[in-house]
Scaffold this active site. Structure first.
Site, PDB file in Angstrom:
ATOM      1  N   ASN A 177      11.357 -11.319 -19.414  1.00  0.00           N
ATOM      2  CA  ASN A 177      10.797 -11.246 -18.070  1.00  0.00           C
ATOM      3  C   ASN A 177      11.028 -12.608 -17.425  1.00  0.00           C
ATOM      4  O   ASN A 177      10.681 -13.623 -18.017  1.00  0.00           O
ATOM      5  CB  ASN A 177       9.291 -10.939 -18.177  1.00  0.00           C
ATOM      6  CG  ASN A 177       8.568 -11.109 -16.858  1.00  0.00           C
ATOM      7  OD1 ASN A 177       9.134 -10.850 -15.804  1.00  0.00           O
ATOM      8  ND2 ASN A 177       7.324 -11.551 -16.918  1.00  0.00           N
ATOM      9  N   LYS A 203      -0.955  -1.581   4.406  1.00  0.00           N
ATOM     10  CA  LYS A 203      -1.357  -0.514   3.478  1.00  0.00           C
ATOM     11  C   LYS A 203      -0.623   0.772   3.806  1.00  0.00           C
ATOM     12  O   LYS A 203      -0.100   1.438   2.923  1.00  0.00           O
ATOM     13  CB  LYS A 203      -2.865  -0.229   3.561  1.00  0.00           C
ATOM     14  CG  LYS A 203      -3.837  -1.097   2.831  1.00  0.00           C
ATOM     15  CD  LYS A 203      -3.735  -1.199   1.352  1.00  0.00           C
ATOM     16  CE  LYS A 203      -2.716  -2.223   0.927  1.00  0.00           C
ATOM     17  NZ  LYS A 203      -3.190  -3.538   0.663  1.00  0.00           N
TER      18      LYS A 203
END
Ligand code: AGP
Length: 613
Positions: free
Chosen positions: A100, A486
């Site tokens: 990662n 959102k």
């Protein structure tokens, strides 16, 4: 940005790995893979798409073995394909890696390795790590990793497994998260503790420059010069059930409804009504330091940035300090003017956002005191800041942040009251009033959530809209920005937000009958101005206005004359209104996305924790 899990023990490794990866899927989910030692040889399975594809494959053809590493990927170098999925092998095929982060000098390393005859199978930077460690391997895996890392530039958390070393998984951490888990005759590696909770609550947080070995001896941590480091085992109290959906259809909905509890936790222990004081909970940020501050700079990304914008209003109002709020990715590439009298506040749910972390490090380099407003306190940011204002809102799994956002705003309010008192810009009476209001906040949020059926009905009416405009003013301008974010991130509907006073300077030209406008018009110092802005837009000759929906205060009977639909929220002090007003916007975004059948918890192209630039 990816999730890593490693297992050494007696259980079926593939079960442990897939179970852990499920908890880490929020970190990225375009492909997944595992490598398991089976009968003395490494066996690898990789699948494109969600983790379920890998789990299904393992269900059809199980991998037997009790040692392995696994990975869920969010592509940075190379498209999401099977050949780019991790684990990657070295030239011998006997060593595997999951990684990662970003290897910044991977091209130079790759060319060098290719010149030495190495053949690469993928487009990833991660595969270079496997080949490099493989080329350094002379029978001692930890030594090979140490040697190889001397040539590597960039950020990484990685786990290595060699089939000639079945008793050791090696993990390293440099700029990306990695933890080790300590169990009975078993040990683990993971990007995040949530991946370990089904098996152990004993966790070792690793630091940059640490090399960890797990195997029959348990967990051993050393530095890159092989000096053993003391093992600090922390007990984690999180309940694994807290990371489940608890009966809700999606994590996002569960997290929206958790807000009374998450806010209670954020405020818990901090509001001392008897003494009329705030306890921030971290002694490192002393009152003397706070008195010496002349300016505040907030750095954050996305939703956390909008919480920072609310924080600007709060701190300026209560502590009379000049506050600047910066998008962290911009801040880090400017030459920001900072000095030791500037408090730099990093706001982050994950504590791992690469841009915010880089901005924070720049601030530290320039000698600023730093405060982290952070949910994951064991995170890199949590450990690098001078002091932490922990959100304590529990794990947030849905990519769309909801409960962390309201906790961030609540934390900024707590900080504002504290700073105001310390700097004597806030009277004792006003502080007492705010502390009382904050005590009442979770109950007010519970009451606000009762409006969910009304929001659902509104969502039914507007789910097919192609565009949305959100308007706000003052402390609720950031609420409009957050509402638009959102909606766009989970429903993919184009949504924009403006400070309502800006409409007449251009954006009003966008308005037509197909453009619903959501105006935040709750009781405030700028309420009349907001109503005028709505009227201005509606009275444009020759242009039909789309439906105007207002979020308004219960009992406001005037508002119905100015708009088409109203969502009433409970009355509350203006400083607290961004929290209350965020709730109908969270629900609206959720309901529209659900009606449209979108992948709410894992929207396309996004990941929960953005640990790359
Ligand atoms: C929120 O809904 C977003 N998915 C995103 O903007 C997020 O807030 C941002 O990436 C910052 O994350 P952090 O709080 O973990 O730093």
């Amino acid at each position: 940005m990816c999730g890593i899990v490693g297992y050494w023990g007696a259980k079926q490794a593939s079960d442990v790995l897939v179970g852990g990866l499920r908890r880490l899927e929020y970190r990225g989910y375009d492909s997944a893979g595992v490598a398991v030692l089976t009968g003395g040889a490494l066996h690898i399975r990789r699948e494109v798409g969600k983790l379920q594809a890998l789990a299904d494959g393992l269900g059809r053809a199980p991998l037997e073995g009790s040692v392995g590493i696994g990975h869920t990927r969010w592509a940075t170098h190379g498209r999401p394909t099977t050949y780019n999925a991790h684990p990657h092998t070295d030239a011998s095929g006997r060593l595997v890696v999951v990684h990662n982060g970003i290897i910044e000098n991977y091209m130079a390393l790759k060319e060098k390795l290719q010149a030495a005859g190495h053949v690469f199978q993928s487009d990833t930077d991660s595969e270079v790590l496997a080949h490099l460690v493989g080329s350094c391997y002379g029978g001692d895996l930890p030594a090979a990793v140490r040697h190889a890392l001397q040539q590597v530039e960039g950020t990484y958390a990685a786990a290595f497994l060699h089939q000639d070393h079945p008793d050791t998984i090696v993990g390293v951490r440099h700029g990306a998260p990695l933890v080790a888990g300590v169990g009975e005759q078993e040990s683990f590696l993971a990007s995040d503790v949530s991946a370990l909770l089904d098996h152990t609550r004993s966790v070792v947080y690793l630091d940059d420059g640490n090399l960890v070995q797990i195997g029959p001896e348990g967990v051993r941590v050393s530095d890159l010069a092989d000096n053993a480091l003391p093992l600090e085992v922390h007990r984690v109290d999180w309940n694994p059930a807290a990371a489940e959906k608890a009966g809700f259809e999606h994590f996002m909905l569960k997290e929206i409804h958790e807000q009374p509890a998450s806010l209670t936790n954020t405020l818990g222990g901090r509001l001392d009504q008897a003494a009329n004081r705030i306890h921030l909970g971290d002694q490192r940020l002393t009152e003397d330091t706070l008195r010496g501050i002349r300016r505040v700079v907030v750095v954050a990304c996305g939703t956390a940035y909008y919480a920072g914008l609310v924080g600007k209003y709060v701190l300026e109002e209560l502590a009379r300090l000049p506050v600047e709020v910066d998008v962290a990715s911009e801040f880090r590439y400017r030459r920001p003017v900072l000095d030791p009298e500037t408090l730099v506040i990093a706001i982050s749910q994950s504590g791992e956002t690469a841009d915010t972390l880089a901005a924070l490090r720049e601030a530290k380099r320039l000698g600023c005191p730093t405060l982290g407003v952070i949910n994951a306190i064991g995170s890199t940011m949590g450990r690098e800041v001078d002091a932490v204002l922990a959100l304590q809102s529990g794990p947030e799994i849905s990519v769309a942040s909801t409960k962390a956002y309201t906790s961030m705003v609540a934390a900024m309010l707590v900080l504002g009251v504290h700073l105001g008192q310390v700097r004597t810009t806030l009277s004792d009476a006003d502080a007492a009033g705010l502390i009382r209001d904050l005590k009442h906040l979770p109950a007010l949020v519970t009451k606000t959530l009762e409006m969910a059926p009304k929001v659902r009905a509104l969502a039914e009416a507007f789910a097919l809209s192609q565009n949305f405009l959100f308007l706000g003013r003052g402390i609720n301008y950031p609420t409009a920005l957050e509402g638009a974010l959102k909606l766009k991130e989970i429903s993919y509907i184009h949504a924009e937000a403006y400070a309502a006073g800006e409409m007449k300077h251009g954006p009003i030209a966008l308005i037509n009958e197909a453009m619903p406008v959501l105006a935040i018009a709750t009781r405030s110092a700028t309420y009349d101005k907001m109503v005028s802005n709505i009227q201005e837009a509606r009275s444009r000759k020759g242009s039909a206005m789309g439906t105007v929906i207002a979020v308004a205060t219960e009992g406001d009977i005037q508002i119905a004359h100015h708009v088409d639909r109203v969502l009433f929220v409970p009355d509350c002090p203006e400083l607290l209104s961004p929290i209350i007003n965020a709730i109908p916007l969270q629900l609206l975004a959720y309901d529209i996305a659900r009606i449209l059948g979108k992948d709410i918890d894992q929207p396309r192209n996004l990941a929960k924790s953005v640990t790359v630039e």
